[in-house]
Motif scaffolding. Sequence first.
Motif, PDB file in Angstrom:
ATOM      1  N   GLU A 209       4.831   9.935  -4.951  1.00  0.00           N
ATOM      2  CA  GLU A 209       5.478   8.762  -4.369  1.00  0.00           C
ATOM      3  C   GLU A 209       6.982   8.977  -4.260  1.00  0.00           C
ATOM      4  N   ALA A 213       9.146   9.369  -0.764  1.00  0.00           N
ATOM      5  CA  ALA A 213      10.234   8.398  -0.559  1.00  0.00           C
ATOM      6  C   ALA A 213      11.553   9.110  -0.281  1.00  0.00           C
ATOM      7  N   GLY A 217      12.495   8.363   3.316  1.00  0.00           N
ATOM      8  CA  GLY A 217      13.393   7.224   3.169  1.00  0.00           C
ATOM      9  C   GLY A 217      12.682   5.917   2.924  1.00  0.00           C
ATOM     10  N   CYS A 218      11.381   5.948   2.725  1.00  0.00           N
ATOM     11  CA  CYS A 218      10.622   4.738   2.397  1.00  0.00           C
ATOM     12  C   CYS A 218       9.452   5.128   1.499  1.00  0.00           C
ATOM     13  N   LYS A 219       9.085   4.205   0.624  1.00  0.00           N
ATOM     14  CA  LYS A 219       8.027   4.508  -0.334  1.00  0.00           C
ATOM     15  C   LYS A 219       6.652   4.468   0.333  1.00  0.00           C
ATOM     16  N   ASN A 221       2.377   4.224  -0.013  1.00  0.00           N
ATOM     17  CA  ASN A 221       1.444   3.522  -0.884  1.00  0.00           C
ATOM     18  C   ASN A 221       0.957   4.476  -1.968  1.00  0.00           C
TER      19      ASN A 221
END
Length: 401
Positions: A209, A213, A217-219, A221
């Motif tokens: 994770e 990220a 630049g974004c987590k 699931n």
Amino acid sequence: MEQIDTHTTHLSVRPKPHIGILTFHFSDNYGALMQAYGLREWLLRSGVSAEFINYHPTHVEQGGAFVLGADLRTFKANAKIAFLKLSAFRRFLFGNKRQSLLFEEFRRNMLGVKGIPLRTQIDVERFLSSAEGRFDLIICGSDQIWSPSAQRGLDPTYFAYFPSLTKATRRISYAASFGRDLAGDPAEPQFLKYLGALDAISVREKSGEDFVAKILGCKPNRAPDPTILLADFSPLYANIPVSVESYVFCYALRTGNKIRSAATIVSNELDCSIKSPFNAHRRWREIGSTVYSSPSEWLAAMRDAKFVVTNSFHGAVFSVLLRKPFIVVRLPGTKSPSNDRAINLLHELGLESRLVSGDDPAAIKKLINEPVDWEGCAGKLLELKRVGEDYLRHQICATVK
């Protein structure tokens, strides 16, 4: 006593989507087959159609083709390829033929694998362009499909990265694993390219994770391994008689170092024998007596054991699902980065104390008599299962809109 809710809710979606799965379904490895079975079986019980895309690249277990070049990286890659080729030849000569047939039978009857093996990315693209290869959704995962190999690096097929095909089919991952913490790995630019082409990303470990990220630049699931998603594997072993023998079940992968001494300590304390399932990739002398189990017999052997000693992620998972007292022995030395998966699992279940080093007899003896909090564990397993189910249901519903 609180039990894990193994009920799978039937999805009311129309039309019923057809789903293709890309994972390590071909390996003679118990954990690999159980996670493959777990994902497909959950999908089938949910009322959708699912099958494995029969991608079986030679580079994963047989090395693949040698690489041209004279630099150090190429030398290391070719050394690994040579080792895998020799190992495959050794398994062909000295492996247990009956057990190999049992694995193949499981793939055919329980996984529903069909069609000729697809050896290359081009083979897969051709299959997906054919009438029989038309899917509404492709799921990549689970297992260590995103772990860069020394001989090949990343395999774009396991990201459903098919630039020659039109983007008509949704492509997602489910609980994909990187195998270890890849912070600072030189393959980061490739990961960015392949991950960016997926419609949705789900990873298994916290380290994965964080890695995704950082790159995107974004987590992403996070979802549990498909074995936890399904939870109920009883149909596979229900008809196998319960053993009355008292034994420690020792499931070792990668090395017999440390886990051998741990299993011996447990065996001596409980005054019972040791059984170990045959591992086609084993390069160490047997631990206790070797049993040549089918995948279903492997589950039954763990079900009937007095205690489980393992250094495997899936060995830990099934110890918990079957509620068997267990310890997980840390992989030593250069293999220690692979401990990340078991550490992550035990942390999520509040069972960190079950992780030991093989050379700490006092800690091992203490855990033999220390009861596992199965009730607390059941609630955590149920929450993990719900997270996985919610993610998949959302992705399936998004596919048929």
